[in-house]
Write an enzyme that holds these catalytic residues in place. Sequence first.
Site, PDB file in Angstrom:
ATOM      1  N   SER A   1       0.849  -1.193   0.000  1.00  0.00           N
ATOM      2  CA  SER A   1       0.000   0.000   0.000  1.00  0.00           C
ATOM      3  C   SER A   1       0.879   1.235   0.000  1.00  0.00           C
ATOM      4  O   SER A   1       2.063   1.179   0.379  1.00  0.00           O
ATOM      5  CB  SER A   1      -0.886   0.002   1.251  1.00  0.00           C
ATOM      6  OG  SER A   1      -1.534   1.241   1.429  1.00  0.00           O
TER       7      SER A   1
ATOM      8  N   TYR B   1      -2.340  -0.754  10.458  1.00  0.00           N
ATOM      9  CA  TYR B   1      -2.279  -1.027   9.024  1.00  0.00           C
ATOM     10  C   TYR B   1      -0.994  -0.469   8.411  1.00  0.00           C
ATOM     11  O   TYR B   1      -0.291  -1.176   7.677  1.00  0.00           O
ATOM     12  CB  TYR B   1      -3.496  -0.420   8.343  1.00  0.00           C
ATOM     13  CG  TYR B   1      -3.585  -0.685   6.868  1.00  0.00           C
ATOM     14  CD1 TYR B   1      -3.974  -1.936   6.379  1.00  0.00           C
ATOM     15  CD2 TYR B   1      -3.293   0.311   5.933  1.00  0.00           C
ATOM     16  CE1 TYR B   1      -4.065  -2.181   5.029  1.00  0.00           C
ATOM     17  CE2 TYR B   1      -3.384   0.077   4.577  1.00  0.00           C
ATOM     18  CZ  TYR B   1      -3.768  -1.172   4.123  1.00  0.00           C
ATOM     19  OH  TYR B   1      -3.852  -1.406   2.769  1.00  0.00           O
TER      20      TYR B   1
ATOM     21  N   LYS C   1       2.052  -2.548   6.642  1.00  0.00           N
ATOM     22  CA  LYS C   1       2.392  -2.346   5.238  1.00  0.00           C
ATOM     23  C   LYS C   1       3.836  -1.859   5.069  1.00  0.00           C
ATOM     24  O   LYS C   1       4.477  -2.168   4.054  1.00  0.00           O
ATOM     25  CB  LYS C   1       1.406  -1.370   4.581  1.00  0.00           C
ATOM     26  CG  LYS C   1      -0.003  -1.950   4.430  1.00  0.00           C
ATOM     27  CD  LYS C   1      -0.001  -3.236   3.602  1.00  0.00           C
ATOM     28  CE  LYS C   1      -1.403  -3.774   3.382  1.00  0.00           C
ATOM     29  NZ  LYS C   1      -1.423  -4.991   2.536  1.00  0.00           N
TER      30      LYS C   1
END
Length: 300
Positions: free
Chosen positions: A172, A185, A189
């Site tokens: 991402s 998150y 990532k």
Amino acid sequence: MRILLRFLLLLPLLLICCLESLIKLFIPKKKKSVAGEIVLVTGAGHGIGRLTAYEFAKRKSRLVLWDINKHGIEETAAECRKLGAQAHAFVVDCSNREDIYSSAKKVKAEIGDVSILVNNAGVVYTSDLFATQDPQIEKTFEVNVLAHFWTTKAFLPAMMRNNHGHVVTVASAAGHTVVPFLLAYCSSKFAAVGFHRALTEELAALERTGVKTTCLCPNFINTGFIKNPTTNLGSILEPEKVVDKLMNGILTEQKMIFVPSIIHFLTLMERILPERFLALVRQRIQIKFDAVIGYKDKAQ
């Protein structure tokens, strides 16, 4: 002083490499064939994983599809078969190492050695640190990072023996730049991007140049996982556009894919520009989405 001199001696090579890269921008790279390749896609029951499976099916690859959602993965497999490809659906929990290893063993015994591995499965919780429950943090890392280790350990040896294969990491833009209320998150990532880069270097050190690596780093995608996202970087990405960029990157063996490409420029800015200026840039970008905030000011 010696180190400085050594770097100065590399300047002519730097200029040559820059010129070479510039020329390559205007020369379309030949796309490789993936017909007959055994392609495993995790998280293939929906979204990016499902659309990626369809693209490989159109190119006559043999599909191995993993997802925790039985209904979703069977729908994907059925559509891949309509497109003329062999497709095998497996219900796999990518947060469970033993489930990954046992499923990988079945794949190798029943179908064969995977030659293209697309580590796509992922989870996201939109909340601040205090509203993100401990099991959610653990699951974020289990699916978004640790699963990449277990799948790659299972399928990479055959690729290395044959000096042929491709490991794809779906990461991402949040693996390069941080966003408030996506703490777990973003952290996962960043780790996924690090996994890709370290694996790439390790394969080079082991002289397995036939095993390629690609990392996808998109901005917000319209898949419904993050509610009501907005940003001044542009409109929210449609999954079809992202998968088109991903497939082109895989077929032309790009190492890093940013969608949109301005993300690459922003990551470079973060490394060289003053923090005060970067704070102003972040204000202008205005990334917003629905999030749960657990922190409460005790003074209130």
